[in-house]
Design a protein around this motif. Structure first.
Motif, PDB file in Angstrom:
ATOM      1  N   SER A  19       0.744  -1.169   0.122  1.00  0.00           N
ATOM      2  CA  SER A  19       0.125  -0.064   0.074  1.00  0.00           C
ATOM      3  C   SER A  19       0.871   1.361  -0.110  1.00  0.00           C
ATOM      4  O   SER A  19       0.615   2.207  -0.604  1.00  0.00           O
ATOM      5  CB  SER A  19      -0.816  -0.007   1.286  1.00  0.00           C
ATOM      6  N   ALA A  23      -0.006   1.807  -4.010  1.00  0.00           N
ATOM      7  CA  ALA A  23      -1.277   2.414  -3.944  1.00  0.00           C
ATOM      8  C   ALA A  23      -0.965   3.862  -3.499  1.00  0.00           C
ATOM      9  O   ALA A  23      -1.330   4.810  -4.233  1.00  0.00           O
ATOM     10  CB  ALA A  23      -2.170   1.893  -2.947  1.00  0.00           C
ATOM     11  N   THR A  73      -6.154   3.539  -8.017  1.00  0.00           N
ATOM     12  CA  THR A  73      -5.253   2.322  -7.439  1.00  0.00           C
ATOM     13  C   THR A  73      -5.619   0.894  -7.744  1.00  0.00           C
ATOM     14  O   THR A  73      -4.738  -0.092  -7.819  1.00  0.00           O
ATOM     15  CB  THR A  73      -5.502   2.357  -5.939  1.00  0.00           C
ATOM     16  N   GLY A 128      -1.900   3.449   2.082  1.00  0.00           N
ATOM     17  CA  GLY A 128      -2.519   4.008   0.708  1.00  0.00           C
ATOM     18  C   GLY A 128      -2.601   5.548   0.897  1.00  0.00           C
ATOM     19  O   GLY A 128      -3.005   6.093  -0.200  1.00  0.00           O
TER      20      GLY A 128
END
Length: 220
Positions: A19, A23, A73, A128
């Motif tokens: 993440s 992301a 994402t 993220g």
């Protein structure tokens, strides 16, 4: 940084193994694209810290390129983003930097075309989540998780109040606001995170105010 739910820690639905490294990188790239307000013709991306050491193995390069192409994402096209960018004629260069930064997952993104350029620094803070900490030389704090307005203006008395009055008139609540300037009395930047997306009519009203140079919005 406070997390509101377990999903903030786990991270978003995404393509890639991390993440923070995928992301987050995709969101940094996509925020640069949103602020540039069009597809760039070239990009120069400098990676620092952990990003610089692992970006190839963790897919940080394809993720940030996917963001520049306006891929979210979870968009499967992220995997082919470098090939897609090449097909579009977008030249992307990656630079591994040795300088020590405040955060290990830091990227400096420079993008441009024949009309203009944009430069920002973004950090991936986990789950993220990202923050933009610099934009065209201005220091700021922009999360990208709320609608926001960026107002470039002359550093003059009353400019901030005039913007706040317009938002008050339209019943738009300010969640967070920063003001950055390079020199006293010169150009300044207001970063305003709000609780709702802003209509273009409000942006036009803000742009028409005295001492306002440019108004840009970021939708949630």
């Amino acid at each position: 940084m406070k997390y509101k739910s377990i999903f903030d820690i786990i991270g978003p639905v995404m393509i890639g193994p991390s993440s923070s490294h995928t992301a987050g990188a995709a969101r940094i790239g996509r925020m640069a694209r949103s602020l540039f307000n069009r597809e760039p013709k070239w990009a120069e991306i400098s990676f620092y810290g952990s990003f610089a050491k692992t970006y190839k193995g963790h897919g940080t390069d394809v993720a940030i390129a996917g963001g520049l192409l306006d891929f979210d994402t979870d968009d499967e096209r992220i995997i082919q983003s470098l090939d897609i960018a090449e097909e579009k004629g977008i030249k992307i260069a990656f630079i591994e930097e040795d300088a020590i930064t405040d955060h290990p997952n830091t990227a400096r993104v420079r993008i441009g075309d024949e009309i203009g350029e944009l430069e920002l620094v973004g950090i991936s803070i986990g789950g993220g989540k990202v923050e933009i900490t610099e934009l065209n030389g201005f220091e700021l704090r922009l999360s990208g998780h709320h609608p926001a307005i960026l107002v470039v203006h002359d550093d003059r008395y009353g400019a901030i109040a005039a913007v706040a009055n317009v938002l008050t008139k339209h019943q738009i609540n300010i969640g967070h606001m920063d003001v950055s300037r390079k020199e006293v009395g010169q150009m300044a930047l207001m970063t305003i995170e709000v609780d709702q997306n802003i209509d273009d009519a409000v942006l036009e009203e803000l742009t028409a105010l005295p001492n306002i140079t440019k108004v840009t919005k970021i939708v949630e």
